[in-house]
Scaffold this motif. Sequence first.
Motif, PDB file in Angstrom:
ATOM      1  N   THR A 134      39.145  53.882  42.397  1.00 47.17           N
ATOM      2  CA  THR A 134      38.871  52.946  41.304  1.00 47.17           C
ATOM      3  C   THR A 134      40.158  52.461  40.657  1.00 47.17           C
ATOM      4  O   THR A 134      40.390  51.257  40.521  1.00 47.17           O
ATOM      5  CB  THR A 134      37.977  53.606  40.242  1.00 47.17           C
ATOM      6  OG1 THR A 134      36.775  54.088  40.857  1.00 47.17           O
ATOM      7  CG2 THR A 134      37.597  52.595  39.164  1.00 47.17           C
ATOM      8  N   PHE A 149      42.035  48.768  41.270  1.00 48.43           N
ATOM      9  CA  PHE A 149      42.328  47.974  40.071  1.00 48.43           C
ATOM     10  C   PHE A 149      43.798  47.557  40.067  1.00 48.43           C
ATOM     11  O   PHE A 149      44.134  46.391  39.848  1.00 48.43           O
ATOM     12  CB  PHE A 149      42.002  48.786  38.818  1.00 48.43           C
ATOM     13  CG  PHE A 149      42.325  48.081  37.526  1.00 48.43           C
ATOM     14  CD1 PHE A 149      41.392  47.247  36.926  1.00 48.43           C
ATOM     15  CD2 PHE A 149      43.560  48.249  36.910  1.00 48.43           C
ATOM     16  CE1 PHE A 149      41.693  46.582  35.731  1.00 48.43           C
ATOM     17  CE2 PHE A 149      43.872  47.592  35.732  1.00 48.43           C
ATOM     18  CZ  PHE A 149      42.928  46.756  35.140  1.00 48.43           C
ATOM     19  N   LEU A 173      34.401  48.386  42.191  1.00 51.27           N
ATOM     20  CA  LEU A 173      34.454  48.500  40.735  1.00 51.27           C
ATOM     21  C   LEU A 173      35.880  48.283  40.228  1.00 51.27           C
ATOM     22  O   LEU A 173      36.103  47.563  39.245  1.00 51.27           O
ATOM     23  CB  LEU A 173      33.951  49.881  40.294  1.00 51.27           C
ATOM     24  CG  LEU A 173      32.447  50.122  40.370  1.00 51.27           C
ATOM     25  CD1 LEU A 173      32.137  51.580  40.031  1.00 51.27           C
ATOM     26  CD2 LEU A 173      31.706  49.191  39.413  1.00 51.27           C
ATOM     27  N   GLY A 174      36.839  48.888  40.901  1.00 54.93           N
ATOM     28  CA  GLY A 174      38.224  48.767  40.468  1.00 54.93           C
ATOM     29  C   GLY A 174      38.771  47.362  40.627  1.00 54.93           C
ATOM     30  O   GLY A 174      39.348  46.789  39.692  1.00 54.93           O
ATOM     31  N   SER A 175      38.584  46.763  41.799  1.00 59.18           N
ATOM     32  CA  SER A 175      39.114  45.418  42.040  1.00 59.18           C
ATOM     33  C   SER A 175      38.381  44.374  41.206  1.00 59.18           C
ATOM     34  O   SER A 175      38.977  43.413  40.709  1.00 59.18           O
ATOM     35  CB  SER A 175      39.037  45.067  43.525  1.00 59.18           C
ATOM     36  OG  SER A 175      37.705  45.156  44.000  1.00 59.18           O
ATOM     37  N   GLY A 176      37.073  44.568  41.025  1.00 56.95           N
ATOM     38  CA  GLY A 176      36.311  43.647  40.178  1.00 56.95           C
ATOM     39  C   GLY A 176      36.766  43.720  38.733  1.00 56.95           C
ATOM     40  O   GLY A 176      36.866  42.694  38.049  1.00 56.95           O
ATOM     41  N   ALA A 177      37.048  44.913  38.261  1.00 56.99           N
ATOM     42  CA  ALA A 177      37.533  45.083  36.888  1.00 56.99           C
ATOM     43  C   ALA A 177      38.870  44.386  36.687  1.00 56.99           C
ATOM     44  O   ALA A 177      39.158  43.862  35.602  1.00 56.99           O
ATOM     45  CB  ALA A 177      37.657  46.570  36.561  1.00 56.99           C
ATOM     46  N   ALA A 178      39.700  44.352  37.733  1.00 57.14           N
ATOM     47  CA  ALA A 178      40.993  43.673  37.630  1.00 57.14           C
ATOM     48  C   ALA A 178      40.808  42.176  37.404  1.00 57.14           C
ATOM     49  O   ALA A 178      41.512  41.568  36.581  1.00 57.14           O
ATOM     50  CB  ALA A 178      41.808  43.917  38.901  1.00 57.14           C
ATOM     51  N   ILE A 196      38.153  40.726  36.066  1.00 51.95           N
ATOM     52  CA  ILE A 196      37.603  40.552  34.713  1.00 51.95           C
ATOM     53  C   ILE A 196      38.718  40.648  33.683  1.00 51.95           C
ATOM     54  O   ILE A 196      38.767  39.873  32.714  1.00 51.95           O
ATOM     55  CB  ILE A 196      36.515  41.616  34.446  1.00 51.95           C
ATOM     56  CG1 ILE A 196      35.307  41.359  35.355  1.00 51.95           C
ATOM     57  CG2 ILE A 196      36.094  41.595  32.975  1.00 51.95           C
ATOM     58  CD1 ILE A 196      34.259  42.437  35.290  1.00 51.95           C
ATOM     59  N   PHE A 197      39.628  41.588  33.883  1.00 54.23           N
ATOM     60  CA  PHE A 197      40.766  41.742  32.975  1.00 54.23           C
ATOM     61  C   PHE A 197      41.594  40.463  32.915  1.00 54.23           C
ATOM     62  O   PHE A 197      41.980  40.007  31.831  1.00 54.23           O
ATOM     63  CB  PHE A 197      41.631  42.918  33.423  1.00 54.23           C
ATOM     64  CG  PHE A 197      42.902  43.078  32.632  1.00 54.23           C
ATOM     65  CD1 PHE A 197      42.878  43.678  31.381  1.00 54.23           C
ATOM     66  CD2 PHE A 197      44.120  42.630  33.128  1.00 54.23           C
ATOM     67  CE1 PHE A 197      44.043  43.825  30.635  1.00 54.23           C
ATOM     68  CE2 PHE A 197      45.287  42.772  32.397  1.00 54.23           C
ATOM     69  CZ  PHE A 197      45.248  43.371  31.142  1.00 54.23           C
TER      70      PHE A 197
END
Length: 276
Positions: A167, A171, A225-230, A232-233
């Motif tokens: 994760t 990210f 989850l990790g790459s998607g959160a990046a 979104i950030f």
Amino acid sequence: MSMTDTGTIREPQARATTSVRSRALFVTLLAAIGVAGVTAAALWTAGGQDLDQSAMNTVTAGRDTQLAVLSVLGYVSIAAVAIVAAVAVLLALLRGEVRLAVAALVVIGGANLTTQVLKHVVLERAEFAGGIVAHNSLPSGHTTVIAAALGALCLVSPAWLRPVVLTAGSFAVALTGASTVVAGWHRPADVLAAVLVCLAWTAGTALVVGGAVRRATGGLTFAVLGSGAALIFLIVIGVRPTDGWDGFLVSGAVLGSVALVTAVSAALMDRVSPSR
């Protein structure tokens, strides 16, 4: 212990070792073909160069966002590489796996050296009439630093730590790669090639090391989850399509491709890493 008993114990171990090596061989070849394909399209075809350049220009950021992006890239340094290498070696030694400690160092050193040699010595951008004349920037060095660290940590991490590594690592890779595109430092193909170089080194090292196959633990889910959160950030801090809402789908496809390749590569790094 009888010969029968010995055979009963050793045969499953041999099958496990063969399984992880056959998987690692497949992933190594897949990653190498991916690097070759991305390189050929982005550097040696006029259409590929135009697409890659326009893809980089589809995202923009204001002054404050640019400063935030550059601050992220500022953390990618030789010191950061040294810290990750030390952590990877420590994790491997705590598990009593000297071979994995060496493997982690090989991945970090090999991937970064490969990127620098490819970018500065081997590869050149073809010049086409009416095209943009520029020095080669493929693969991305910043992305390689982080993706190689993720590969090394996948090799040495015990099962309970893998979700955190995947994760956080995904990210960091997606954020770094996308940030180089937003900052105008690299085109998307540079980032994709860097991630694939690191995947090839991780899988190739696992091929040499061998070992028992890891039990599937939902690695792709954690990586997504990790790459998607990046992504979104980046959106939250102000990264926007250059053409406003009209360019939303195009910019989303550009950044999404970075996130997708990162997630899939991270999951594959996990799947080729031996359990022992």
